[in-house]
Design a protein around this motif. Sequence first.
Motif, PDB file in Angstrom:
ATOM      1  N   SER A  55       0.726   1.372   7.725  1.00  0.00           N
ATOM      2  CA  SER A  55       0.817   2.829   7.730  1.00  0.00           C
ATOM      3  C   SER A  55      -0.134   3.497   6.747  1.00  0.00           C
ATOM      4  CB  SER A  55       2.251   3.272   7.426  1.00  0.00           C
ATOM      5  OG  SER A  55       2.656   2.779   6.159  1.00  0.00           O
ATOM      6  N   GLU A  58      -3.246   3.619   8.767  1.00  0.00           N
ATOM      7  CA  GLU A  58      -3.088   4.549   9.885  1.00  0.00           C
ATOM      8  C   GLU A  58      -3.144   5.997   9.390  1.00  0.00           C
ATOM      9  OE1 GLU A  58      -0.281   5.145  13.797  1.00  0.00           O
ATOM     10  OE2 GLU A  58       0.667   4.340  12.001  1.00  0.00           O
ATOM     11  N   ALA A  59      -2.413   6.308   8.333  1.00  0.00           N
ATOM     12  CA  ALA A  59      -2.396   7.669   7.782  1.00  0.00           C
ATOM     13  C   ALA A  59      -3.678   7.987   7.018  1.00  0.00           C
ATOM     14  CB  ALA A  59      -1.185   7.841   6.878  1.00  0.00           C
ATOM     15  N   LYS A  61      -6.506   8.218   8.042  1.00  0.00           N
ATOM     16  CA  LYS A  61      -7.451   8.994   8.846  1.00  0.00           C
ATOM     17  C   LYS A  61      -7.355  10.489   8.568  1.00  0.00           C
ATOM     18  CE  LYS A  61      -4.211   9.134  12.725  1.00  0.00           C
ATOM     19  NZ  LYS A  61      -3.916   8.543  14.016  1.00  0.00           N
ATOM     20  N   TYR A  62      -6.260  10.911   7.947  1.00  0.00           N
ATOM     21  CA  TYR A  62      -6.055  12.333   7.686  1.00  0.00           C
ATOM     22  C   TYR A  62      -6.775  12.762   6.404  1.00  0.00           C
ATOM     23  CZ  TYR A  62      -2.542  11.841  11.295  1.00  0.00           C
ATOM     24  OH  TYR A  62      -1.912  11.578  12.480  1.00  0.00           O
ATOM     25  N   PRO A  63      -7.079  14.067   6.294  1.00  0.00           N
ATOM     26  CA  PRO A  63      -7.793  14.548   5.103  1.00  0.00           C
ATOM     27  C   PRO A  63      -7.142  14.071   3.801  1.00  0.00           C
ATOM     28  CG  PRO A  63      -7.665  16.290   6.713  1.00  0.00           C
ATOM     29  CD  PRO A  63      -6.830  15.140   7.241  1.00  0.00           C
ATOM     30  N   GLY A  65      -6.957  10.905   2.948  1.00  0.00           N
ATOM     31  CA  GLY A  65      -6.664   9.485   3.078  1.00  0.00           C
ATOM     32  C   GLY A  65      -7.901   8.640   2.816  1.00  0.00           C
ATOM     33  N   TRP A  68     -10.506   8.464   5.687  1.00  0.00           N
ATOM     34  CA  TRP A  68     -11.166   9.766   5.786  1.00  0.00           C
ATOM     35  C   TRP A  68     -12.206   9.918   4.679  1.00  0.00           C
ATOM     36  CZ3 TRP A  68     -11.226  14.158   2.619  1.00  0.00           C
ATOM     37  CH2 TRP A  68     -11.595  15.366   3.229  1.00  0.00           C
ATOM     38  N   ASN A  87     -10.334   2.867  12.814  1.00  0.00           N
ATOM     39  CA  ASN A  87      -9.066   2.753  12.105  1.00  0.00           C
ATOM     40  C   ASN A  87      -8.081   1.980  12.981  1.00  0.00           C
ATOM     41  OD1 ASN A  87      -6.493   3.163  10.993  1.00  0.00           O
ATOM     42  ND2 ASN A  87      -7.092   5.127  10.118  1.00  0.00           N
ATOM     43  N   SER A  91       1.544   1.690  11.651  1.00  0.00           N
ATOM     44  CA  SER A  91       2.670   1.852  10.743  1.00  0.00           C
ATOM     45  C   SER A  91       3.721   0.764  10.952  1.00  0.00           C
ATOM     46  CB  SER A  91       3.307   3.222  10.976  1.00  0.00           C
ATOM     47  OG  SER A  91       4.339   3.442  10.056  1.00  0.00           O
TER      48      SER A  91
END
Length: 123
Positions: A55, A58-59, A61-63, A65, A68, A87, A91
């Motif tokens: 996870s 996986e997470a 990828k968000y701003p 992270g 990212w 990616n 999770s």
Amino acid sequence: MLIRLAIAVIAAAIAFNIPHSLIPMFKEFVSEATPPPEIQNVLAGKRKIVIVGDSITEAGKYPGGYVWLMERYLSALYPDRKIKIVNAGISGNKATDMQARFHKDAIDQKPDLVMINVGVNEC
């Protein structure tokens, strides 16, 4: 009422400060930044990086992270190289889950480099 006010103040403080804590700070302008030689050697000729993980990946990828941030950092350092990051974070995965899907999620992507991030769900 006082508790609600305190919670609102704390939430506002967190919301205001999150972007500052998530954006990497460089001592020099990004255009002047150069990675250390050992990193340059690892990335020489690399066009595709697959990141296998749980996870956190996986997470990522968000701003803010780590995936990212890595995409932006590599794009800034090597604007002419167009390094693609895949990616492959899922999770809840443990090492055995990642091992079972490694060929499909990593090898079949024909990467130049694979990163494996595991351990959070092993406990």
